[in-house]
Scaffold this active site. Sequence first.
Site, PDB file in Angstrom:
ATOM      1  N   LYS A 143      41.136 106.463  19.511  1.00 18.76           N
ATOM      2  CA  LYS A 143      41.373 106.371  18.075  1.00 18.76           C
ATOM      3  C   LYS A 143      41.822 107.724  17.545  1.00 18.76           C
ATOM      4  O   LYS A 143      41.246 108.768  17.864  1.00 18.76           O
ATOM      5  CB  LYS A 143      40.085 105.917  17.378  1.00 18.76           C
ATOM      6  CG  LYS A 143      40.211 105.546  15.918  1.00 18.76           C
ATOM      7  CD  LYS A 143      38.888 104.937  15.425  1.00 18.76           C
ATOM      8  CE  LYS A 143      38.936 104.489  13.992  1.00 18.76           C
ATOM      9  NZ  LYS A 143      37.668 103.827  13.580  1.00 18.76           N
TER      10      LYS A 143
ATOM     11  N   CYS B   8      41.310 100.259  14.629  1.00 20.97           N
ATOM     12  CA  CYS B   8      40.851 100.151  13.246  1.00 20.97           C
ATOM     13  C   CYS B   8      41.649 101.037  12.288  1.00 20.97           C
ATOM     14  O   CYS B   8      42.772 100.728  11.948  1.00 20.97           O
ATOM     15  CB  CYS B   8      39.351 100.428  13.153  1.00 20.97           C
ATOM     16  SG  CYS B   8      38.600  99.704  11.649  1.00 20.97           S
TER      17      CYS B   8
ATOM     18  N   GLU C 180      36.970  96.557  18.261  1.00 22.22           N
ATOM     19  CA  GLU C 180      36.530  97.960  18.366  1.00 22.22           C
ATOM     20  C   GLU C 180      35.033  98.031  18.654  1.00 22.22           C
ATOM     21  O   GLU C 180      34.231  97.278  18.093  1.00 22.22           O
ATOM     22  CB  GLU C 180      36.834  98.672  17.045  1.00 22.22           C
ATOM     23  CG  GLU C 180      36.332 100.103  16.956  1.00 22.22           C
ATOM     24  CD  GLU C 180      36.532 100.698  15.562  1.00 22.22           C
ATOM     25  OE1 GLU C 180      36.531 101.939  15.454  1.00 22.22           O
ATOM     26  OE2 GLU C 180      36.692  99.927  14.588  1.00 22.22           O
TER      27      GLU C 180
END
Length: 558
Positions: free
Chosen positions: A112, A148, A41
């Site tokens: 995300k 994440c 990331e």
Amino acid sequence: MRIRIEQLNPIIGDLNGNKELILDALKRAGEAKMDLLILPEMVITGYPVQDLLEERSFRESCYGVNREIVEATGETALLFGTLTPNETGFGRKIFNSGLLARNGELLGTTHKALLPTYDIFDDLRYFEPSTQFRCLELDGVKLGITICEDIWYNENEVQYHTYSVDPAKELAKQGADVIINISASPYTKSKHENRFSMLRNHARKLNLPVLYSNQTGSHTDVIFDGDSMAINAEGDLVSGTEPFRADFLDVELNGRAVSSLSPEIREKKYPKSKEERQFRAICHGLQDYLRKTGVTDSVLLGLSGGIDSALVCAIAAEAVGAENVLALTMPSEFSSEGSVSDSQVLADNLGVELKEIPISESYESLMKGLSPVFGDRPFGVAEENLQSRIRGTMLMAASNKLNRFLLATGNKSEYGVGYATLYGDMNGALAPIGDLWKTEVFDLCRWLNSSWYKKEMIPESIITKPPSAELRPDQKDSDSLPEYEVLDEILLHYIERQDGVTEITDKGFEPELVRKIVRLVDMNEFKRFQAAPILKLSSKSFGTGRRRPIVQRWTGQL
């Protein structure tokens, strides 16, 4: 499909340097005939980027680097984390994204969805969350890409948020053949087990392999351990990386089966003992702080003959080399006999240079100068703190003159209750053990002697000496504090587990003692607000992840 999962150590804001890391990794993956390289990331920028993201020129530069990297791809496809513009005209300006590219073309982008706003994380401050889930396809394989927090669906060490959407599950519904997570997930002393359990649960629940690429390296106070891994659909570990350094692993994906291309590294190399994890993490944090700031490669600290400064000295010698460590011992009339002699033995054992600078003359001179103000008032905290501030001033002067990086030597217990002197022993550019309880300091010193050095490098006389600030005659920490085994347990519940007074006393602690400790913690918030950055080792450390008001009247009791 031959896949390389690589963990890199970027530097926040060093876009050109990070680009070169990525291109080098891509070149090596191509030479190894990999079909896909997976990177962490926000590898373009490093993470956490914080308010650099508010600067338009920084964002635009990131977009330019994105294009350069996409154009540089060849036969080996690349999945990497970065930021991309939100062009809808609504919401926040950017997305936290994963880009998939091959042969100079962008094959797809994913954003995300779960944006954490707890502890050190501030993603929702900067990024627009994704509300759509779709797989990206490569050579007929559907890649379920998460970023994440997306994979940490309601399985964190401390569950601050309860999410209603599970991105990995949504991607599985879309027909994903594999779940991929690109991550910048910080180290804590218990994160490894928590992380593996969470990834294994996803694999078993979805009956899909999980590939995980995590950032390594340290950024100011936040340490990233890497700990990248591949897990099969049965939840078994296929391969893992070496923690606390740049590394990679190679696997082959055949349908929904994943196997290691490097059987000799099947067993993960993650340290099993808490003490080794902490030691390696702190050394890693100190090394990267020095390297990435680029100010100097040498350090300085005060060596008191006590256990905290002894541990910091050992860490410094290991992290930067004993030849790059200078210690000052600064005795006063209240210093014990072992203050200097124990410091000298430790320095000799470690190969560290030690200089002695008594502070008695400086102390007497300042006391004389302050006599019109102090008058005939009795000796007290002001005189005690004056000694610490003389030492802090000498250390800062030596740091400036010699261009050495000053290390603060306080531990979490002392910082917690305020048993540290602002502008004195709290001086420094970094506090390496500020997230270790005093009991953990003792444990780590014993472990160093028994397991790391395998001999008595830290003198037993230092380890067994009753803790004392040595700022007045016959002073001991236990004069005003409970034994550290009791103190640390109360502090653990109040600071890390965030229990209130009633909850803590219900666990069997004496109510008046709990109220006293909680009051000390709250009263000394102003000190910690001005402390050197503290390397984060726990789920709740002092610093950017713990935000308490300095001026407040909550007593911690219902």
